[in-house]
Design a protein around this motif. Structure first.
Motif, mmCIF file in Angstrom:
data_model
loop_
_atom_site.group_PDB
_atom_site.id
_atom_site.type_symbol
_atom_site.label_atom_id
_atom_site.label_comp_id
_atom_site.label_asym_id
_atom_site.label_seq_id
_atom_site.Cartn_x
_atom_site.Cartn_y
_atom_site.Cartn_z
ATOM 1 N N VAL A 55 17.050 18.486 -26.866
ATOM 2 C CA VAL A 55 17.408 17.533 -25.815
ATOM 3 C C VAL A 55 18.835 17.060 -26.066
ATOM 4 C CG1 VAL A 55 16.872 15.289 -24.774
ATOM 5 C CG2 VAL A 55 15.027 16.836 -25.461
ATOM 6 N N TYR A 56 19.582 16.875 -24.967
ATOM 7 C CA TYR A 56 21.001 16.536 -25.077
ATOM 8 C C TYR A 56 21.369 15.329 -24.217
ATOM 9 C CZ TYR A 56 21.519 21.134 -27.193
ATOM 10 O OH TYR A 56 21.392 22.214 -28.017
ATOM 11 N N GLN A 57 22.379 14.611 -24.672
ATOM 12 C CA GLN A 57 23.135 13.722 -23.804
ATOM 13 C C GLN A 57 24.179 14.602 -23.131
ATOM 14 O OE1 GLN A 57 24.596 11.008 -26.810
ATOM 15 N NE2 GLN A 57 23.245 9.381 -26.097
ATOM 16 N N HIS A 58 24.103 14.716 -21.817
ATOM 17 C CA HIS A 58 24.946 15.655 -21.100
ATOM 18 C C HIS A 58 26.240 15.027 -20.611
ATOM 19 C CE1 HIS A 58 22.379 19.199 -20.836
ATOM 20 N NE2 HIS A 58 21.345 18.398 -20.641
ATOM 21 N N THR A 59 27.254 15.884 -20.467
ATOM 22 C CA THR A 59 28.402 15.554 -19.641
ATOM 23 C C THR A 59 27.996 15.803 -18.193
ATOM 24 O OG1 THR A 59 29.287 17.806 -19.599
ATOM 25 C CG2 THR A 59 29.912 16.414 -21.470
ATOM 26 N N ARG A 60 28.838 15.392 -17.261
ATOM 27 C CA ARG A 60 28.522 15.688 -15.864
ATOM 28 C C ARG A 60 28.440 17.189 -15.629
ATOM 29 N NH1 ARG A 60 32.624 12.329 -12.250
ATOM 30 N NH2 ARG A 60 31.610 13.556 -10.596
ATOM 31 N N ASP A 61 29.341 17.943 -16.251
ATOM 32 C CA ASP A 61 29.338 19.393 -16.035
ATOM 33 C C ASP A 61 28.126 20.059 -16.666
ATOM 34 O OD1 ASP A 61 31.646 19.400 -14.536
ATOM 35 O OD2 ASP A 61 32.963 19.843 -16.239
ATOM 36 N N SER A 62 27.804 19.686 -17.908
ATOM 37 C CA SER A 62 26.647 20.326 -18.554
ATOM 38 C C SER A 62 25.342 19.897 -17.886
ATOM 39 C CB SER A 62 26.618 20.025 -20.057
ATOM 40 O OG SER A 62 26.319 18.665 -20.336
ATOM 41 N N LEU A 63 25.315 18.683 -17.336
ATOM 42 C CA LEU A 63 24.139 18.236 -16.584
ATOM 43 C C LEU A 63 23.920 19.127 -15.368
ATOM 44 C CD1 LEU A 63 22.041 15.772 -16.256
ATOM 45 C CD2 LEU A 63 23.630 15.022 -14.477
ATOM 46 N N ARG A 64 24.978 19.445 -14.679
ATOM 47 C CA ARG A 64 24.869 20.279 -13.487
ATOM 48 C C ARG A 64 24.293 21.647 -13.842
ATOM 49 N NH1 ARG A 64 30.381 18.688 -10.128
ATOM 50 N NH2 ARG A 64 29.353 19.730 -8.380
ATOM 51 N N LYS A 65 24.764 22.220 -14.939
ATOM 52 C CA LYS A 65 24.256 23.529 -15.338
ATOM 53 C C LYS A 65 22.791 23.459 -15.740
ATOM 54 C CE LYS A 65 24.986 27.448 -18.420
ATOM 55 N NZ LYS A 65 23.518 27.599 -18.617
ATOM 56 N N ALA A 66 22.432 22.444 -16.554
ATOM 57 C CA ALA A 66 21.044 22.317 -17.002
ATOM 58 C C ALA A 66 20.120 22.034 -15.830
ATOM 59 C CB ALA A 66 20.931 21.214 -18.056
ATOM 60 N N ALA A 67 20.585 21.245 -14.863
ATOM 61 C CA ALA A 67 19.773 20.968 -13.681
ATOM 62 C C ALA A 67 19.577 22.228 -12.855
ATOM 63 C CB ALA A 67 20.429 19.886 -12.836
ATOM 64 N N HIS A 68 20.625 23.023 -12.715
ATOM 65 C CA HIS A 68 20.506 24.288 -11.988
ATOM 66 C C HIS A 68 19.484 25.194 -12.674
ATOM 67 C CE1 HIS A 68 21.591 28.468 -10.930
ATOM 68 N NE2 HIS A 68 21.851 27.957 -9.754
ATOM 69 N N ASP A 69 19.520 25.261 -14.003
ATOM 70 C CA ASP A 69 18.563 26.082 -14.745
ATOM 71 C C ASP A 69 17.130 25.606 -14.505
ATOM 72 O OD1 ASP A 69 20.687 27.514 -15.754
ATOM 73 O OD2 ASP A 69 20.668 26.533 -17.723
ATOM 74 N N ALA A 70 16.947 24.278 -14.468
ATOM 75 C CA ALA A 70 15.609 23.725 -14.237
ATOM 76 C C ALA A 70 15.094 24.097 -12.854
ATOM 77 C CB ALA A 70 15.635 22.206 -14.402
ATOM 78 N N VAL A 71 15.956 23.970 -11.853
ATOM 79 C CA VAL A 71 15.551 24.295 -10.490
ATOM 80 C C VAL A 71 15.260 25.789 -10.362
ATOM 81 C CG1 VAL A 71 16.328 24.350 -8.092
ATOM 82 C CG2 VAL A 71 16.758 22.332 -9.502
ATOM 83 N N GLU A 72 16.081 26.608 -10.987
ATOM 84 C CA GLU A 72 15.861 28.052 -10.955
ATOM 85 C C GLU A 72 14.514 28.414 -11.571
ATOM 86 O OE1 GLU A 72 18.962 31.616 -11.413
ATOM 87 O OE2 GLU A 72 18.542 30.600 -13.310
ATOM 88 N N ALA A 73 14.087 27.640 -12.582
ATOM 89 C CA ALA A 73 12.783 27.885 -13.210
ATOM 90 C C ALA A 73 11.624 27.391 -12.360
ATOM 91 C CB ALA A 73 12.742 27.208 -14.584
#
Length: 328
Positions: A55-73
């Motif tokens: 689990v991470y504290q995200h930057t705005r950019d890394s949050l966007r990528k992790a959120a995209h990965d979650a939605v893709e899953a």
């Protein structure tokens, strides 16, 4: 009367994995899972949370990528928790249009559209310099009614930034009604309220307080979170929140309160949410790292037990991983 042995042999339906799947009474779907995510202001790379491996504290950019990965899953929703660079006694960053959660919300809504449900935690503990969930009086007590005014303002700010669901987690008396009135009055009648209705004063929250940097500087939260000894009280809280306009109700934590989940599920006709909290996550990860548990089997068993108890929606830090496994 049912047949008796030897005519009745329940093991017949357990003979193969395919047969067990066919007759399973409880199932998991990615669409029922919500991923909690932390976004921190003022960092230039995601920061791992030591007490929550993976689990991470995200930057705005890394949050966007992790959120995209979650939605893709196939994950059904995301809930945001913010860690501001500056905290004060009023939690001013919580409803600042340029606050970290509001900025991150706009990013995610722009990126993801209607492909998932973007939710927000609505509280003050992440934003106050004292770490409590509300505004304090001169004597250091939480001022319930002053806190409601802050929650109403935060709800409108989050709705304006694009939140589809707000999740008031502070357990203040009257919080759902104050938020519902504020949202409706500001022109956001379609924003749903996911009430943290049966939120217990639990030892299982420790790792979360590392992730959100919100441990109280003094005292604890037992004056507004429920006593782990009480179950009847949870139903009273649930019914009060429903009377005030809650669209969903939550039990938190999940694993140690399966009996409460079942009682709530049997009592209401709205979606029941359960939060598999940071301590539940950390214990399984730590035991698995030691080789004491089969990690994947334990994760799935823990989630199935929450669903079996009656939860319609489960907040879990394993949401993306589990969703990928379910669709593989």
């Amino acid at each position: 009367m049912t047949a008796q042995f030897p005519a009745a042999r329940p093991r017949r339906l357990r003979r193969t994995p395919a047969l067990r799947r066919l007759v399973a009474e409880t199932r998991l779907s990615p669409a029922e899972l919500v991923l909690p995510m932390f976004v921190k202001e003022g960092i230039d790379a995601p920061q791992p949370v030591a007490s929550m491996p993976g689990v991470y504290q995200h930057t705005r950019d890394s949050l966007r990528k992790a959120a995209h990965d979650a939605v893709e899953a196939g994950v059904g929703g995301i809930i945001l928790f913010g860690v501001p660079a500056v905290k004060d006694g009023e939690g001013s960053a919580a409803d600042d249009p340029a606050g970290i959660v509001q900025l991150a919300l706009r990013d995610l809504v722009s990126d993801l559209g209607d492909s998932t449900v973007v939710m927000t935690d609505l509280c003050l503990d992440e934003y106050t310099d004292h770490g409590h969930c509300g505004v304090l009086t001169q004597t250091g007590e939480i001022d319930n009614d002053a806190t409601l005014r802050r929650y109403a303002s935060i709800a409108v700010a989050q709705a304006a930034a694009g939140a589809a669901v707000v999740g008031p987690s502070g357990m203040m008396d009257g919080q759902v009604g104050a938020i519902r009135e504020a949202l409706d009055g500001a022109g956001y009648p379609d924003v749903a309220v996911m009430a943290y209705s049966a939120k217990y004063s639990s030892a299982y929250y420790g790792p979360f307080r590392d992730a959100a940097e919100c441990a109280p500087r003094f005292g604890d939260r037992s004056t507004h979170q429920q006593d782990p000894a009480n179950a009847d009280e949870s139903l009273r809280e649930v019914f009060l929140d429903l009377d005030e306009g809650a669209d969903m109700v939550m039990v938190k934590p999940a694993g140690a309160y399966l009996d409460v989940i079942r009682r709530v599920r049997d009592a209401v006709d709205v979606p029941v949410v359960a939060y598999q909290v940071s301590g539940e996550y950390a214990m399984i990860e730590a035991a698995a790292e030691k080789g004491w548990l089969d990690r994947e089997r334990t994760i799935m068993e823990s989630l199935l037990s929450i669903r079996r108890a009656g939860a319609d929606i489960v907040l879990t830090y394993w949401a993306t991983e589990v969703a990928r496994g379910l669709t593989a």
